[in-house]
Write an enzyme that holds these catalytic residues in place. Structure first.
Site, PDB file in Angstrom:
ATOM      1  N   TYR A 165      -0.514   2.477   2.070  1.00  0.00           N
ATOM      2  CA  TYR A 165      -0.504   1.566   3.210  1.00  0.00           C
ATOM      3  C   TYR A 165       0.621   1.836   4.211  1.00  0.00           C
ATOM      4  CZ  TYR A 165      -3.626  -0.974   0.126  1.00  0.00           C
ATOM      5  OH  TYR A 165      -4.664  -1.311  -0.707  1.00  0.00           O
TER       6      TYR A 165
ATOM      7  N   HIS B 180      -9.500  -2.015   7.884  1.00  0.00           N
ATOM      8  CA  HIS B 180      -8.771  -1.635   6.667  1.00  0.00           C
ATOM      9  C   HIS B 180      -7.782  -0.543   7.025  1.00  0.00           C
ATOM     10  CE1 HIS B 180     -11.402  -3.978   4.120  1.00  0.00           C
ATOM     11  NE2 HIS B 180     -12.402  -3.503   4.834  1.00  0.00           N
TER      12      HIS B 180
END
Length: 157
Positions: A26, A108
């Site tokens: 991430y 996402h």
């Protein structure tokens, strides 16, 4: 009718840990950085930003109902939604988006299709206006741009 002034950005569970949870997946940017990026992107389009994060599914459902009502009143453009893990488990989010007819772009940070098999299915995708995956936090700005283009199509000269 009021002019459209707001874009909503809602974030689901564990996104409050952005920057420290799995930085190899991430990245190291924190949620406040994502909010600043979204605020700039919304501002570039003359929109205000309503940016939120929760770890609770029912809260997301309530917020979707609120955003859907704002769109119907002409006060908002739509929603950018990173439902995180709820993407893969929540029929309730699907039903809330569908029931409110809320223009929603699913986003996402990682490419969920290149990850664990359980992340390949989304309950949000079938009711989403569009989907942005795998562009890191830049996906949020792309999603805002996409919402604007859908709501305000480019006119040919």
């Amino acid at each position: 009718m009021t002019s459209t002034t707001t874009v909503f950005v809602f974030n689901g569970p564990t996104l409050n840990l952005l920057g420290t949870r799995k930085p190899e997946v991430y990245g190291t940017t924190v949620l406040a950085d994502v909010e600043a990026l979204c605020r700039r992107s919304a501002g570039d389009h003359g929109l205000a930003l309503d940016f939120r994060q929760t770890n609770h599914e029912g809260t997301l459902v309530d917020w979707i109902h609120e955003a859907g009502s704002a769109v119907k009143r002409g006060e908002a453009l739509g929603l950018v939604l990173n439902a995180a893990a709820y993407t893969h488990t929540s029929v309730a989010l699907h039903d809330a988006i569908e029931g409110t007819e809320l223009p929603t772009v699913e986003v996402h940070i990682s490419n969920v299709h290149g990850r664990e098999t359980f992340r390949h299915h989304s309950y949000v995708s079938p009711v989403a206006t569009g989907i942005v995956v795998g562009f890191g936090i830049d996906g949020y700005a792309l999603a805002i741009d996409g919402l604007v283009r859908k709501a305000r199509p480019l006119r040919s000269v």
